[in-house]
Scaffold this active site. Structure first.
Site, mmCIF file in Angstrom:
data_model
loop_
_atom_site.group_PDB
_atom_site.id
_atom_site.type_symbol
_atom_site.label_atom_id
_atom_site.label_comp_id
_atom_site.label_asym_id
_atom_site.label_seq_id
_atom_site.Cartn_x
_atom_site.Cartn_y
_atom_site.Cartn_z
ATOM 1 N N ASP A 159 -142.474 16.994 0.031
ATOM 2 C CA ASP A 159 -142.559 15.403 -0.865
ATOM 3 C C ASP A 159 -141.253 15.546 -1.866
ATOM 4 O O ASP A 159 -140.723 16.454 -2.120
ATOM 5 C CB ASP A 159 -143.779 14.994 -1.361
ATOM 6 C CG ASP A 159 -143.939 13.773 -1.253
ATOM 7 O OD1 ASP A 159 -143.010 12.815 -1.389
ATOM 8 O OD2 ASP A 159 -145.293 13.067 -1.433
ATOM 9 N N GLU A 192 -139.071 14.046 3.092
ATOM 10 C CA GLU A 192 -138.880 12.724 2.532
ATOM 11 C C GLU A 192 -137.565 12.611 1.874
ATOM 12 O O GLU A 192 -137.403 11.487 1.228
ATOM 13 C CB GLU A 192 -140.055 12.394 1.815
ATOM 14 C CG GLU A 192 -141.615 12.524 2.618
ATOM 15 C CD GLU A 192 -142.537 11.898 1.945
ATOM 16 O OE1 GLU A 192 -142.478 10.865 1.306
ATOM 17 O OE2 GLU A 192 -143.778 12.116 1.956
ATOM 18 N N TRP A 193 -136.673 13.328 2.045
ATOM 19 C CA TRP A 193 -135.308 13.124 1.316
ATOM 20 C C TRP A 193 -134.540 11.907 1.509
ATOM 21 O O TRP A 193 -134.532 11.136 0.497
ATOM 22 C CB TRP A 193 -134.580 14.595 1.976
ATOM 23 C CG TRP A 193 -133.343 14.533 1.524
ATOM 24 C CD1 TRP A 193 -132.389 14.011 0.311
ATOM 25 C CD2 TRP A 193 -132.191 15.613 1.964
ATOM 26 N NE1 TRP A 193 -131.308 14.383 0.341
ATOM 27 C CE2 TRP A 193 -131.033 15.465 1.421
ATOM 28 C CE3 TRP A 193 -132.279 16.538 3.129
ATOM 29 C CZ2 TRP A 193 -130.036 16.302 1.797
ATOM 30 C CZ3 TRP A 193 -131.360 17.215 3.431
ATOM 31 C CH2 TRP A 193 -129.812 17.001 2.411
ATOM 32 N N PRO A 194 -134.518 11.390 2.868
ATOM 33 C CA PRO A 194 -133.962 9.980 2.892
ATOM 34 C C PRO A 194 -134.685 9.064 2.171
ATOM 35 O O PRO A 194 -133.987 7.964 1.580
ATOM 36 C CB PRO A 194 -133.711 9.668 4.164
ATOM 37 C CG PRO A 194 -133.865 11.113 5.076
ATOM 38 C CD PRO A 194 -134.828 11.924 4.033
ATOM 39 N N TYR A 196 -136.391 9.190 -0.409
ATOM 40 C CA TYR A 196 -136.166 9.111 -2.233
ATOM 41 C C TYR A 196 -134.684 8.802 -2.587
ATOM 42 O O TYR A 196 -134.426 8.524 -3.616
ATOM 43 C CB TYR A 196 -136.685 10.632 -2.528
ATOM 44 C CG TYR A 196 -138.179 10.674 -2.757
ATOM 45 C CD1 TYR A 196 -138.864 9.729 -3.753
ATOM 46 C CD2 TYR A 196 -138.869 11.184 -1.701
ATOM 47 C CE1 TYR A 196 -140.205 10.123 -3.881
ATOM 48 C CE2 TYR A 196 -140.310 11.116 -1.534
ATOM 49 C CZ TYR A 196 -141.084 10.461 -2.740
ATOM 50 O OH TYR A 196 -142.226 10.697 -2.724
ATOM 51 N N ASP A 220 -144.891 4.531 2.476
ATOM 52 C CA ASP A 220 -145.963 4.998 2.927
ATOM 53 C C ASP A 220 -146.821 4.085 3.918
ATOM 54 O O ASP A 220 -146.839 3.105 3.542
ATOM 55 C CB ASP A 220 -146.986 5.573 2.066
ATOM 56 C CG ASP A 220 -146.560 6.772 1.149
ATOM 57 O OD1 ASP A 220 -145.346 7.294 1.256
ATOM 58 O OD2 ASP A 220 -147.314 7.052 0.183
HETATM 59 C C1 GLA Z 1 -146.116 10.113 -1.038
HETATM 60 C C2 GLA Z 1 -146.021 10.560 0.295
HETATM 61 C C3 GLA Z 1 -147.161 10.247 1.071
HETATM 62 C C4 GLA Z 1 -148.275 11.356 0.675
HETATM 63 C C5 GLA Z 1 -148.549 11.258 -0.664
HETATM 64 C C6 GLA Z 1 -149.414 12.337 -1.598
HETATM 65 O O1 GLA Z 1 -146.529 8.995 -1.439
HETATM 66 O O2 GLA Z 1 -144.985 9.610 0.861
HETATM 67 O O3 GLA Z 1 -147.173 10.541 2.640
HETATM 68 O O4 GLA Z 1 -148.041 12.673 0.849
HETATM 69 O O5 GLA Z 1 -147.117 11.174 -1.711
HETATM 70 O O6 GLA Z 1 -149.633 12.191 -2.866
#
Ligand code: GLA
Length: 429
Positions: A159, A192-194, A196, A220
């Site tokens: 993350d 989740e690089w892109p 952020y 999410d």
């Molecule tokens: C972020 C991620 C989610 C999850 C939560 C956990 O929001 O995008 O997929 O992993 O963190 O805290």
């Protein structure tokens, strides 16, 4: 000559492999189960023993994945998300699981999961803290990668909360990728690089694919139609920059499947399953496999839909048109076949008809000179033979989707190629 041919083949292989993370993994979108959407950061095992993030939860899910047909259709990774850690690192600076909720440690959990023929995923964060406030990996990438490898972990969801600057974000994602590779263990790297980066800067997807096996671009998912449709809208409106980069080794990740929970109607669950197949999405369910209704289970285990998702050509689909609240999506498949999704975006009224020419599919090639068309969702049906001047008329429920597969027929006797307008029976809808 043979040598020259050998070099040509090697060059082609390199060209094809170039750009994808070089770990040999995720040749098709990974499939499994991930705890987050359904179980969040539930840590109170005393009051909510069945929902708390504990080794018991993952062992139970592993048991069910193996016993209830999930593994057989491809769901392989049992994945831990945030909130598995103890609040601080151990004396050797290593991450450690919460001792109450994971009393036997992650190594033993991994052994258990492996004994079921499954793989274990874990979660970390590129920054100082995870999104829920547990220790982040910043400054510890090598140590944490080695710890995960020592435990026998097979996938890392990494993350991006508390990442600091964009440079630190990029460096962190790259360094963790290199650190995982250095361990020598095969570990799928989920980024989740892109996501952020996007608020500030357009990601360089070619670079992202060099480091990650799949990557989140958007917010999410949650258990509601508004979430599913916002993901579809985002994906369609960014398809020019994200579709072409996806392929064996690296995939866009529109987030978890929430089918089998509380918030989506049957038609909306069909839409999520169909469109996640069209989008070549990693298929990570977040639901409770101990209590899932048979209809949702059948949908999630539908082999024809999964075959579309896992199609070896590895091309992501895209939206072709949006017209009066109907959307038409397609995905090129092996053997010049196409998966086609007709989504009814009306949220009022009843089932509606949508008519389209087969010539719109596959840039005019999907049914040229002819094709046979099968309906895969919501029910399995044979639409028979069509040709390049046919029209299809499909009936789709509000917020639902009809998923079709068109298989090209190269040669047909003359008489069968006569133009035909349409033929469909959709009585079951
Ligand atoms: C972020 C991620 C989610 C999850 C939560 C956990 O929001 O995008 O997929 O992993 O963190 O805290």
């Amino acid at each position: 000559m043979a040598v020259a041919l050998g070099w040509a083949v090697a060059a082609l292989v390199l060209a094809e492999g170039a750009g994808a993370l070089d770990n040999g993994l995720a040749r098709t979108p990974p499939m499994g189960w991930l705890h987050w959407e359904r179980f969040l950061c539930t840590t109170d095992c005393a009051n909510t023993p069945h929902a708390c993030v504990s080794e018991q939860l993952f062992m139970q899910m592993a048991d069910l994945l193996a016993a209830d047909g999930w593994k057989d259709v491809g769901y392989e990774y049992v994945c831990i998300d945030d909130c598995w850690m103890a609040p601080s690192r151990d004396g050797g600076d290593r991450l450690q699981p919460d001792p109450e909720r994971f009393p036997h440690g992650i190594r033993q959990l991994a052994d258990y999961v492996h004994s079921k023929g499954l793989k274990l995923g874990i979660y970390g964060d590129v920054g100082n803290k995870t999104c829920a406030g547990y220790p982040g990996s910043y400054g510890h990438y090598d140590l944490d990668a080695q710890t995960f490898a020592d435990w026998g972990v097979d996938l890392l969801k990494f993350d991006g909360c508390y990442h600091g600057t964009l440079d630190l974000l990029a460096e962190g994602y790259k360094n963790m990728s290199l650190a995982l590779n250095k361990t020598g263990r095969s570990i799928v790297y989920s980024c989740e690089w892109p996501f952020y980066m996007l608020p500030v800067q357009k990601p360089n997807y070619t670079e992202v694919k060099q480091y990650c096996n799949h990557w989140r671009n958007f917010a999410d998912v949650f258990d509601a139609w508004i979430s599913i449709k916002s993901i579809l809208d985002w994906t369609a409106s960014h398809q020019d920059s994200i579709v072409d980069v996806a392929g064996p080794g690296g995939w866009n990740d529109p987030d978890m499947l929430v089918i089998g929970n509380f918030g989506l109607s049957w038609d909306q669950q069909v839409t999520q399953m169909a469109l996640w197949a069209i989008m070549a999405a990693p298929l990570f369910m977040s639901n409770d496999l101990r209590q899932i209704n048979p209809q949702a289970k059948r949908l999630l285990q539908n082999k024809e839909v999964i075959a579309i998702n896992q199609d070896p050509l590895g091309k992501q689909g895209y939206r072709i048109t949006k017209d009066n609240n109907f959307e038409l999506w397609e995905r090129p498949l092996t053997g010049r076949a196409y998966a086609v999704a007709v989504v009814n975006r009306h949220e009022i009224g009843g089932p509606q008809l949508f008519t389209f020419a087969t010539s719109i599919l596959g840039n005019g090639l999907a049914c040229n000179p002819a094709c046979s068309i099968q309906q895969i969702l919501p029910t399995s049906e044979d639409y028979g033979l069509h040709n390049w001047v046919s029209f299809l008329k499909v009936k789709v429920n509000p917020t639902g989707t009809v998923l079709l597969k068109a298989a090209v027929i190269e040669e047909l006797p003359e008489e069968k190629l006569a133009p035909k307008s349409k033929k469909l029976s959709l009585d079951t809808l």
